[in-house]
Structures are given as C-alpha cells and as structure tokens.
Motif scaffolding. Structure first.
Motif, PDB file in Angstrom:
ATOM      1  N   ALA A  62       0.732  -1.315   0.017  1.00 34.47           N
ATOM      2  CA  ALA A  62       0.077  -0.008  -0.187  1.00 34.47           C
ATOM      3  C   ALA A  62       0.854   1.258  -0.135  1.00 34.47           C
ATOM      4  CB  ALA A  62      -0.910  -0.060   1.144  1.00 34.47           C
ATOM      5  N   VAL A  63       1.716   1.214   0.837  1.00 30.41           N
ATOM      6  CA  VAL A  63       2.719   2.467   0.930  1.00 30.41           C
ATOM      7  C   VAL A  63       4.033   2.046   1.430  1.00 30.41           C
ATOM      8  CG1 VAL A  63       1.906   3.401   3.149  1.00 30.41           C
ATOM      9  CG2 VAL A  63       2.894   4.967   1.498  1.00 30.41           C
ATOM     10  N   ILE A  64       5.197   2.765   1.101  1.00 28.22           N
ATOM     11  CA  ILE A  64       6.453   2.631   2.133  1.00 28.22           C
ATOM     12  C   ILE A  64       6.424   4.160   2.510  1.00 28.22           C
ATOM     13  CG2 ILE A  64       8.750   2.524   2.184  1.00 28.22           C
ATOM     14  CD1 ILE A  64       8.756   0.632  -0.255  1.00 28.22           C
ATOM     15  N   ALA A  65       6.379   4.218   4.124  1.00 27.40           N
ATOM     16  CA  ALA A  65       6.410   5.428   4.615  1.00 27.40           C
ATOM     17  C   ALA A  65       7.898   5.512   5.305  1.00 27.40           C
ATOM     18  CB  ALA A  65       5.486   5.562   5.705  1.00 27.40           C
ATOM     19  N   ASP A  66       8.580   6.318   4.784  1.00 28.87           N
ATOM     20  CA  ASP A  66      10.279   6.376   5.152  1.00 28.87           C
ATOM     21  C   ASP A  66      10.191   7.611   6.002  1.00 28.87           C
ATOM     22  OD1 ASP A  66      13.035   6.361   5.573  1.00 28.87           O
ATOM     23  OD2 ASP A  66      13.400   5.555   3.671  1.00 28.87           O
ATOM     24  N   ILE A  67      10.666   7.597   7.346  1.00 27.76           N
ATOM     25  CA  ILE A  67      10.633   8.781   8.117  1.00 27.76           C
ATOM     26  C   ILE A  67      12.033   9.581   7.689  1.00 27.76           C
ATOM     27  CG2 ILE A  67       9.430   7.624   9.897  1.00 27.76           C
ATOM     28  CD1 ILE A  67      11.946   7.292  11.594  1.00 27.76           C
ATOM     29  N   ARG A  68      12.804   9.053   6.922  1.00 28.00           N
ATOM     30  CA  ARG A  68      13.916   9.847   6.518  1.00 28.00           C
ATOM     31  C   ARG A  68      13.669  10.562   5.184  1.00 28.00           C
ATOM     32  NH1 ARG A  68      17.648   4.535   5.706  1.00 28.00           N
ATOM     33  NH2 ARG A  68      16.092   4.028   4.407  1.00 28.00           N
ATOM     34  N   GLY A  69      14.749  11.076   4.582  1.00 26.28           N
ATOM     35  CA  GLY A  69      14.578  11.698   3.441  1.00 26.28           C
ATOM     36  C   GLY A  69      14.662  10.927   2.043  1.00 26.28           C
ATOM     37  N   ARG A  70      14.658  11.571   1.004  1.00 27.29           N
ATOM     38  CA  ARG A  70      14.717  10.796  -0.092  1.00 27.29           C
ATOM     39  C   ARG A  70      16.109  10.254  -0.334  1.00 27.29           C
ATOM     40  NH1 ARG A  70      13.826  13.718  -6.110  1.00 27.29           N
ATOM     41  NH2 ARG A  70      14.501  11.793  -7.280  1.00 27.29           N
ATOM     42  N   SER A  71      16.308   9.113  -0.908  1.00 32.91           N
ATOM     43  CA  SER A  71      17.510   8.348  -1.279  1.00 32.91           C
ATOM     44  C   SER A  71      17.631   7.544  -2.290  1.00 32.91           C
ATOM     45  CB  SER A  71      18.137   7.566   0.083  1.00 32.91           C
ATOM     46  OG  SER A  71      16.932   6.575   0.300  1.00 32.91           O
ATOM     47  N   VAL A  72      18.822   6.867  -2.590  1.00 38.30           N
ATOM     48  CA  VAL A  72      18.770   6.095  -3.805  1.00 38.30           C
ATOM     49  C   VAL A  72      17.701   4.625  -3.579  1.00 38.30           C
ATOM     50  CG1 VAL A  72      20.455   4.566  -5.021  1.00 38.30           C
ATOM     51  CG2 VAL A  72      21.172   6.679  -4.360  1.00 38.30           C
ATOM     52  N   VAL A  73      17.880   4.537  -2.326  1.00 39.12           N
ATOM     53  CA  VAL A  73      17.010   3.347  -1.979  1.00 39.12           C
ATOM     54  C   VAL A  73      15.542   3.550  -2.484  1.00 39.12           C
ATOM     55  CG1 VAL A  73      16.427   1.468  -0.492  1.00 39.12           C
ATOM     56  CG2 VAL A  73      18.713   2.270  -0.625  1.00 39.12           C
ATOM     57  N   SER A  74      15.139   4.770  -2.032  1.00 38.10           N
ATOM     58  CA  SER A  74      13.646   5.078  -2.232  1.00 38.10           C
ATOM     59  C   SER A  74      13.418   5.524  -3.586  1.00 38.10           C
ATOM     60  CB  SER A  74      13.364   6.586  -1.349  1.00 38.10           C
ATOM     61  OG  SER A  74      14.107   7.444  -1.603  1.00 38.10           O
ATOM     62  N   ASP A  75      14.416   6.007  -4.332  1.00 33.39           N
ATOM     63  CA  ASP A  75      14.130   6.185  -5.695  1.00 33.39           C
ATOM     64  C   ASP A  75      14.155   4.665  -6.628  1.00 33.39           C
ATOM     65  OD1 ASP A  75      14.399   8.954  -5.428  1.00 33.39           O
ATOM     66  OD2 ASP A  75      16.434   9.262  -6.243  1.00 33.39           O
ATOM     67  N   ARG A  76      14.690   3.982  -6.101  1.00 27.60           N
ATOM     68  CA  ARG A  76      14.812   2.690  -6.826  1.00 27.60           C
ATOM     69  C   ARG A  76      13.543   1.840  -6.570  1.00 27.60           C
ATOM     70  NH1 ARG A  76      20.766   0.185  -5.150  1.00 27.60           N
ATOM     71  NH2 ARG A  76      21.809   1.254  -6.600  1.00 27.60           N
ATOM     72  N   ALA A  77      12.981   2.066  -5.334  1.00 33.06           N
ATOM     73  CA  ALA A  77      11.489   1.752  -5.011  1.00 33.06           C
ATOM     74  C   ALA A  77      10.430   2.331  -5.884  1.00 33.06           C
ATOM     75  CB  ALA A  77      11.281   1.914  -3.557  1.00 33.06           C
ATOM     76  N   VAL A  78      10.471   3.604  -6.205  1.00 30.98           N
ATOM     77  CA  VAL A  78       9.602   4.276  -6.956  1.00 30.98           C
ATOM     78  C   VAL A  78       9.696   3.782  -8.423  1.00 30.98           C
ATOM     79  CG1 VAL A  78       9.041   6.508  -8.006  1.00 30.98           C
ATOM     80  CG2 VAL A  78       9.652   6.282  -5.441  1.00 30.98           C
ATOM     81  N   GLN A  79      10.845   3.731  -8.782  1.00 24.93           N
ATOM     82  CA  GLN A  79      11.248   3.131 -10.353  1.00 24.93           C
ATOM     83  C   GLN A  79      10.587   1.550 -10.711  1.00 24.93           C
ATOM     84  OE1 GLN A  79      15.223   3.106 -10.756  1.00 24.93           O
ATOM     85  NE2 GLN A  79      15.501   5.518 -10.757  1.00 24.93           N
ATOM     86  N   ALA A  80      10.485   0.968  -9.277  1.00 23.23           N
ATOM     87  CA  ALA A  80       9.861  -0.353  -9.438  1.00 23.23           C
ATOM     88  C   ALA A  80       8.715  -0.488  -9.229  1.00 23.23           C
ATOM     89  CB  ALA A  80      10.577  -1.151  -8.185  1.00 23.23           C
ATOM     90  N   GLY A  81       7.846   0.768  -9.155  1.00 21.42           N
ATOM     91  CA  GLY A  81       6.320   0.740  -9.136  1.00 21.42           C
ATOM     92  C   GLY A  81       5.663   0.853  -7.541  1.00 21.42           C
ATOM     93  N   LEU A  82       6.566   1.219  -6.621  1.00 13.98           N
ATOM     94  CA  LEU A  82       6.131   1.169  -5.387  1.00 13.98           C
ATOM     95  C   LEU A  82       5.845   2.708  -4.809  1.00 13.98           C
ATOM     96  CD1 LEU A  82       8.830  -1.182  -3.604  1.00 13.98           C
ATOM     97  CD2 LEU A  82       6.443  -1.556  -3.919  1.00 13.98           C
ATOM     98  N   ASN A  83       4.867   2.875  -3.948  1.00  6.91           N
ATOM     99  CA  ASN A  83       4.377   3.978  -3.458  1.00  6.91           C
ATOM    100  C   ASN A  83       5.131   4.494  -2.375  1.00  6.91           C
ATOM    101  OD1 ASN A  83       2.811   6.663  -3.035  1.00  6.91           O
ATOM    102  ND2 ASN A  83       1.319   5.217  -1.896  1.00  6.91           N
TER     103      ASN A  83
END
Length: 998
Positions: free
Chosen positions: A358-379
């Motif tokens: 449903a969602v990945i809520a990262d309490i940290r800021g944007r990162s390479v890992v979060s960008d890859r997750a977005v590219q993989a179609g994750l919210n």
C-alpha cells in the motif's frame, strides 16, 4: 474458514506433510517445518494474546526469541502443560494443543479490556506505588490479588512435571554460539585446524539469516558461486563429517559465566508428537571452552509511533523471513514504515510474490534506495510522520503525514523497520565492556574480560560479506589462541545480493505530530510500557536507566528488553538532554532467554533434590523404631522410644543406661579426613591451634580450628596413626567445609608442603561404645590390639581387627564415660554393630540417639560447634584457651586472636547455668539479663536439657564476662515468667574426670 496466506513454491516447509493442530480449541493445518507462529500466520491468524496491563489485542510481532506478544501455553496431557512459550519458537507437530494467555473469557472478548478503554489514565507507570498506600493491611488481602488477576502472563502448572531432564559437562577448544553466516564460517575455520569445536544454535535448522537469503549468492574457494542455501548446506555437510565437531541445534546459550563456562539448554523432544518413554525432554550442557566465538546476530529494532501494537503490525525483516523461510505472506495489503533500508528489501520481496504494498513510509529523506523503489512501481513517501493506526482485532489502516498532506492507507499488515541492534547479551554477561557506536546507533562489544571474540552482526557487521569475513577471522583466531595452527591463508567469500541493505538505525520515538503524552506509543510490548511512561519517569526524577527500568518495568520479564532497550534509551536521552553513553545500559541477566526450571534441576528433584545420606547402620535403627532427625543431609537416630515413650522419657532412660552400664551410638556421620605426607605434622601445626609435632604415634588430641578472623569454625579429635599420617575427625556438618579450607591453604598458601588430603567420611562406619562396661563389651571381639587401661589409655588410637575385619580403634569419649570409637570399613558396619549389640545385651546395653548424646556431653561441659559457637566465639570464649599452642609461631587465625576486641575482659564466655527453682528447663536462645540492668541482655542460652543423672535441669550459656560471674544470680526472661539462674562451671558431672580414665 480462515484465509490461506501460504505462498506456493516458497520456503523450506514441506507442503506434502500437513500437520493438524489447535489454537484456543480451533483446528488448523500447517506443514512440516512450521513453527506455531508461521502456521497461525499462514491461516491468517494474527491475534494471539492480550497485553500485560491494558489487555489490548496483540499479534505476532517478531520471528524468534525477540517475540514479546505471542506467549502461549502448550498442553500435551493433563500433567504436561508449559506456559509462556514463544509461538515463534514452538515447532509444529501433529496434534499440538496451544492456548492463548492473559484473557478472560476469550481473545476476541476480554472483559479486562476495560483497563485500556476506561482505566488507563488511572494506571500509568508506577501507579501501584502511589495508589495502594492505604490502608496498609489491604495490600496483601485485596490489592495484590486483584492486580495479579488482572495482569500477568501464563498460569503456572498445578501438577508435578513428569518429564525427565538430563545434564552433561563438556570441554572444547572453540565454542561457537550462533549458527548464522558468521557462526558457520567461524566453526568451519576452527574445525579445519583440528580443534574440538561445539557449534550451538537455538533454532532447529542451522543457518540463521541464510535460511531467508533470497537472491543471494556466495563465492566458493574455487571459481564457483553458490546460492546462500547451497553454501549453508555445504558448510554443514563439512562440519557433520568432522569427528572433532559437535553440532547442537535447538540449543540456547543462556548464560556466560566466569572462566569461559557457558550454560547451554538443548531441547530434545518438544518438537516430537510422540514421546519415547523415559526420553529426556531437555539437556543442560555445562561447557568449559578454551575459546568462545559469539555469533548471536542482531535483533530487529521496532519503531515507536501511536497505536503501534495492533495485531498485524510486525517487524519488517521478520515478515520477510516468514515469506522466504516458511512461505507465508503476513498480509494481502501491506504498509511499510521504515527508517532503515531493510524495510525496502521486505517490500520488494513481498511485492515479488504478489503482495500489494500500500505504501512505504520512510521517516528519513529521499535516497537512492527510495528512488529505486519508486522506479519499481512502489508508492513511497519520504520524511513521513506516522500519526497512528486503526482496527479493532487487527490493523485495518495507517495514517501518516508527508509533504504537508495527511493520508490514510487501508492495509491488513504494517511492517516496521528501525534497523538492527547487535545481540550483545552474552558478551555483556562475560563482563566485557560495551562501547557506543554513534554511526550504528548501537552498543558494540569492546574490551573482553574472557577468552572470547564476537563476530558478524553481533558486533555490527550487518552486511553478509562482512559477517562471513568476520566469522572466518574469528574462527581462525580462536583456534590459534587455543593452540592450533590455521592452514592456508584465510579465504573470505564474496557475496552478491539483489536488495542489499545499509547500516545505521533509528532509536527513540518516530516523528509524529500526535501528542505522545496522550497517545499510546509502545516501547515495551510485553510490559505495556509507552513512550509517555518513560517520559513520566524522567519527569519524576528517575534519571538512571536502571531506575527508569524498575519504575516503568520496561526491559523486564521474559523479554529482557530485547526490543525495548535501545528505544527506551533514545527517549530518555531526548527527555533529559543527555547522550546515550551518559545514560548507560541496563544489565543483561542470565538467563537472557527463558529456560525451564527442569533443565536447571536435572535429576535433582524429589529425594534427589536434597538427598538423604544414611549410614550403614541406618536400617538397624529403623527396625528398632528410632525417631530420626536431619543433621545436614544425614538421617540420624534422634532417640529410641520404647513402650510409647515420648522424647524426654526415652532420653532420660538412655542417659541413665549409658551412665550405669553401657550404650551404643552411631557416630558414622562424623567427618573424617586422612592427612598423609612427609609434611603432614607441619601442615597440622599451621592449620590447627594445637601443637602436633610432638604428638606420638598411637595418640589422639582434641583439635580446634579457627577462621582467619580468629573465631572457632570446627573441632574434632585427631589421631596420629603413623609418623606421616593423621586421622582427623570433624563435626558432621563441617566435613566438606574443613576439607575445602584445607585444600585452599594447601594450594594457595603452602604449596611447598608435601601433603595429600583424602576425605574418608564414607569409608568408615563409626560405632561409639560408651559407659563403665564398654571395655568388657568390645574386648572379646578385638584381635591384634590390647585395649587394657595400661596398654590403651584414654586418647589412644590403634589398628587391629574386630570380628575378623579391619579395625581402627580410638579411645575417646564425648560422654565423659569410658569410651571407644570403633572404626570399620562401612561395608562391615552393620555386621560389627550387630555383633557388639549381641555382646552388649548381657550388660543391658542401650542404643542411644543424638539427643542423649547432647545431654551427656552437656553434663561434661563439652561444646558443639555451631551451638556453643555462633561465628563470633574465640577459643578462650568457649573455655578452650588451654588448647592453643602457646609456643607455636603461627597458625590460622593466630594474629586475629591478638586484636584488642578479641581479648577484652567483658567478652561473652561459656558458663553453666542452674535454674534456681530446680525444675525449669530454659529455652535455648533465651536472653540473659543482670538484675542490675534488666533491660540490657548480657548473653544467651546455648544448650539446655534436663539431666536424669543429676535430677535437675542444666544449661550452657554465653555470658558477658561469664567466668568472673561464677556464683552470681542472673535472670532469664521466658514467655510466661522470669526464671532466676545461678552461674556455675561448665562441668556438671564428674568434674575430676575419673570415669573417663578407668
């Protein structure tokens, strides 16, 4: 029927082998290889318990020993019920019957939920310290029973445990604790050197995180690459073939004790559906290891946010492991709350098997890992603030704020990823020093106090390649330190991981705009401790983390702070403005992971818990109707009643019989020590207060032994049987203590002496024949030894034969009568006793017990150590100053006797007391007062009896300045009256000693 969450083709469980089990009376099906937790999750069951204080619904949170919620009771039959087992560690077997705990009447409908809904504001941390103060009498009668009824964990079983537990001692060169990547690597390297290796792991299948390492490859020593699972199998196959390796799965290392002594608990049969008759349930291993490798891994760290305890809220890596190891998806629509890269790894792997993220809520800021997750179609939402969750018996949604927008996401599971905390409990128990790592936000092992080393995630090496390399080095170093030579240069495997994770971690309360002084954001799930409770503790002045722990109960109970400690430290740090190192860390006590009482007890239960020691003559005394008393572990005949006699009548008869003719007494329980060697006399001279060098062979002497502080600790008669050999007797209760003290001095102080010590207490049966007719009874039975008065005077010792068996005869007396102590090998004790008894019948011989022995010796003023002494009595106090070798340069306690306090004239001294009314037997322990100062005790009664021979009561007492008070009148306050007494000499009968020297 519950929904199925099993993912086909995933995990190590065997779907071809279904297993039926029940939970709270409902039937479910799991697979071979499941735990109870994984099987429940596969059936869609998250609700497994109610919380400790508030009775909130609780679900499975973790996957191993860190689980705080899923505590269940397992019942095999009427007599086999075990509470407080972790569902994450209970292996599934056919017919398993599990029940939830701490709910009434059921998990779904718990009437004590009122604690959460209506009463929680009245029961904050420490409420019972403040609330239940009045009236004082109500705590035991009313408050405590109600609190215990409302709170707590499982119910203790009511029937005796029918299972068998065994224990074993073992030695090894290298003990590896933990069979994850680092542990396997360490064990392999150590074993290759030829070192004796024990590898212990608490799980049924060894491998640790490798069991769930999907899409992970490890290089071999050649050019080959292996999947993580294949590499694990190859290493285990190598270890299983080595004769110098012992593999212990299902084995918990629960305690690290001094000198590399490790306690292991091996579970043997809990996973079996059918128990073999007499098979042990568990085995306690007490291992002494030359070197230890601690590879206990790390514990996943939860996040603290409002309403973070609903069923369905879990640790992210635990959820990923349930998927990869057991083929179980913990939900169909999952939200991930993360402050660590491991949250993304869990999301990717769940998404790959069709789970809706449903969602990945990262309490940290944007990162390479979060960008890859977005590219993989994750919210993905970054810099998120978690506002709370909703759902009654299972989480149904999560609310958060990100980029200024408040959003609510429907979900049936929420996964938390706060990073990892190295498992340092065993290192801490070893007295090693922990150091704070600011980058990892965790405590790590520092300087060691024992011969050990940590490896892998337990010292912050979280990446698989780092953990493997660390394990290799630790195994080689441990083997080398144990005296073995490693072979070729170390090979460090390479690793490829599709979804690698970084390091670091988050501690404290996660960001939220919610008021944590009102919302329940749980830090300790098992004890219902919230962030609000911890802040309250600091506000009320509890600044030490140990005080915070006790005030709030965070980090207590079976959980021992596995999940809560670090977050609690973060909250205290934020609340007080102090750094984590300034706050410190709570103590890791043993056992860090719970073990059964049965494991510790082993065979020591029932009669074996406190074994009764009996002499060779015991059965004869039983047949004669003797009444027994316990003296230490020994069963001793107390008295021999006849024709309905009570204690007093029997003792009076026995005393008169000994004084008039002869009595027989079983003295086998006396401690006996053989001291042998060319320096035996010198050893005796240094040890006892008496002089021994000039004691002739064949002679005895009464010996007194002191502690270093100058106080009497034991006494006994010592016989010199050869120039280089002494036969030493001690009190019944002092045998082990005296032998231990002798060994201590011989090994640590007087290593130059050539002396050997042997306990012979059980070797000799001792038959005391006492009374005017004693010689006439035993003389005809003795060969090769003249026992006439001239040839064998009082205080003599000699060897011969009696009834054809070896004899060591001592002419000694504890009655003041002519006396002999017949020492024969215990195997002949009963036979010789009966021969003496048959011979003695012609002289009206009486068997007598310990009570008569006490009366007879008191009539003569002989002391009993522990009765006339209390740990503060010197030889002079007890009237034994004559025994001290005045010319001796030294002995144990000599210098202490010269202290002013031990030579003061007003010290308590042993005296006799005679009741003024001539009929009252004083109470032992009764206080004694001077008429001039009746409110100030000046002493106490040590021994008190009625003397049938004298026809009046007698007593011994310690009285201040007692020897200067002879003839004075004092008073003894008794429960019903005050008794007048006269101070008298300690010897009441035959003061000249004529009877003993006939």
């Amino acid at each position: 029927m519950s929904k199925q969450f099993r993912i086909k083709g995933t995990g190590r469980v065997d779907p071809s082998r279904p297993i039926n089990f029940t939970f709270d009376g409902k039937s479910y099906t799991g697979h071979q290889g499941d735990t109870l937790a994984s099987a429940l999750l596969a059936n869609g069951v998250h609700l497994v318990g109610r919380s400790f204080k508030y009775h909130r619904p609780r679900g499975i949170l973790g996957i191993g020993a860190d689980e705080p919620n899923a505590l269940v009771g397992i019942r095999r039959d009427a007599a086999r019920y075990t509470p407080n087992l972790l569902a994450t560690q209970v292996e599934l077997y056919e017919g398993l019957n599990a029940v939830s705990q701490n709910r009434n009447p059921s998990l779904e409908h718990d009437r004590m939920e009122v604690n959460d809904k209506w009463l929680s504001r009245f029961i904050p941390a420490g409420f019972y310290y403040k609330t239940f103060m009045w009236p004082k009498s109500a705590w035991d009668k009313w408050y405590e029973p109600r609190i215990r009824e409302a709170a707590g964990l499982g119910v203790a079983p009511s029937q005796p445990d029918p299972d068998v537990y065994t224990q074993r001692y073992a030695h090894c060169d290298v003990l590896v604790i933990g069979a994850g990547p680092a542990g396997l690597a360490a064990a392999k390297e150590a074993a290759a050197t030829g070192a004796r290796v024990i590898l212990a792991d608490d799980r049924p299948v060894m491998g640790g995180s490798l069991l769930a390492a999907a899409d992970t490859n490890i290089s071999g020593e050649g050019e080959d690459w292996y999947s993580a699972g294949a590499w694990r199998k190859e290493v285990l196959a190598f270890l299983e073939k080595q004769p110098n390796v012992t593999l212990l799965p299902r084995t918990i290392a629960f305690g690290y004790y001094p000198h590399n002594w490790i306690g292991l608990c091996e579970k043997l049969t809990d996973h079996l559906a059918v128990l073999a008759r007499g098979a042990p349930r568990e085995r306690l291993w007490q291992v002494r290891a030359a070197q230890v490798v601690i590879a206990t891994g790390a514990i996943e760290r939860p996040l603290v946010f409002p309403e973070n305890d609903r069923p369905g809220i879990m640790l992210a890596d635990a959820a990923r492991t349930y998927l990869q190891e057991y083929g179980v998806a913990v939900g169909q629509k999952v939200a991930v709350v993360t402050a660590h890269d491991s949250g993304y790894r869990a999301a990717h792997e769940l998404k790959a098997v069709g789970v809706d993220i449903a969602v990945i809520a990262d309490i940290r800021g944007r990162s390479v890992v979060s960008d890859r997750a977005v590219q993989a179609g994750l919210n993905v939402l970054t810099e998120a603030k978690i506002e709370g969750t909703s759902g009654k018996l299972r989480v149904s949604s999560i609310t958060m704020t990100a980029a200024g927008m408040r959003s609510n996401f429907a979900c049936d599971a929420v996964l938390m990823a706060g990073g990892f905390t190295p498992s340092v409990h065993l290192f801490s128990q070893s007295r090693g020093k922990l150091v704070w790592d600011n980058k990892l936000q965790a405590y790590l092992p520092g300087d060691s106090a024992e011969a050990e080393r940590s490896a892998g995630a337990s010292r912050g090496r979280f990446a698989l390649a780092e953990a493997l390399a660390d394990g290799v080095d630790a195994g080689r170093e441990a083997a080398q330190a144990a005296g073995f030579t490693p072979g070729t240069p170390a090979f460090h495997p390479q690793v490829t991981v599709k979804h690698a994770i970084g390091s670091g971690g988050y501690l404290g309360a996660a960001p939220t705009s919610a008021d944590l002084s009102k919302a329940k954001a749980f830090v300790d799930w098992q004890n219902d401790v919230t962030a609000k409770d911890i802040v309250l503790a600091t506000r009320e002045g509890f600044l030490s983390i140990e005080h915070v722990k006790r005030y709030t109960t965070t980090g207590m109970a079976t959980d021992q702070g596995k999940l809560s400690n670090i977050n609690a430290l973060g909250i205290v740090s934020e609340a007080t403005g102090r750094s984590i190192p300034q706050i410190g860390l709570t103590t890791f006590r043993t056992p860090y992971t719970p073990i059964t009482f049965g494991t510790l007890a082993g065979h020591a239960r029932g009669m074996l818990f406190d074994p009764a020691r009996v002499t060779a003559i015991n059965d004869w005394a039983v047949a004669q109707g003797a009444a027994f008393e316990d003296v230490g572990n020994w069963k001793r005949a107390h008295y021999f009643p006849k024709h309905g006699e009570d204690l007093h009548a029997a003792v009076n008869r026995e005393c008169l019989g000994v004084r008039k003719s002869v009595g027989i007494f079983d003295a086998s329980t006396l401690g006996k020590i053989e001291i042998v060697g060319p320096d035996a006399a010198e050893f005796m001279n240094r040890f006892f207060v008496n002089a021994w060098t000039k004691l002739g062979v064949g002679k005895c002497r009464y010996g007194v032994l002191l502690r270093e502080d100058g106080f009497v600790t034991d006494d006994g008669v010592v016989g010199r049987v050869a120039k280089d050999r002494f036969h030493v007797t001690t009190t019944t209760g002092g045998a082990a203590r005296v032998l231990g003290m002798m060994e201590d001095y011989l090994q640590t102080e007087w290593g130059d002496l050539k002396v050997w010590l042997t306990s012979t207490t059980e070797q000799w049966s001792v038959i005391a024949v006492q009374g005017p007719k004693a010689r006439e009874v035993i003389a005809p039975l003795i060969e090769d030894l003249d026992v006439s008065a001239e040839a064998f005077p009082h205080m003599s010792i000699g060897d011969g034969k009696i009834c054809g068996v070896p004899l060591r005869l001592m002419r000694v007396s504890f009655t003041g009568e002519l006396g002999f102590e017949v020492n024969v090998p215990s195997g002949y004790g009963r036979m010789v006793w009966e021969a003496i008894w048959e011979r003695g019948k012609a002289f009206d011989m009486v068997p007598y017990g310990t009570e008569t022995m006490h009366v007879l010796r008191a009539e003569k003023g002989y002391i009993i150590v522990g009765q006339e002494t209390d740990g503060t009595v010197t030889p002079d106090d007890a009237g034994l100053g004559w025994a001290i070798g005045k010319a001796k340069p030294d002995f144990v306690g000599k210098r202490s006797l010269q202290r002013p306090a031990l030579t003061a004239p007003d010290r308590k001294q042993l005296v006799g007391l005679i009741s003024s009314d001539g009929r009252t037997v004083l109470e032992e322990g009764a206080q004694i007062v001077d008429p001039a100062a009746p409110k100030v005790p000046i002493g106490h009664v040590t021994s008190s009896y009625y003397s049938a021979v004298l026809g009046k009561p007698i007593a011994l007492a310690l009285v201040r300045g007692g020897r200067q008070r002879l003839g004075e009148s004092l008073y003894v306050p008794m429960p019903d009256s005050v008794i007048g007494v006269q101070v008298a000499p300690t010897v009441f009968f035959d003061p000249e000693g004529a009877r003993v020297n006939v």
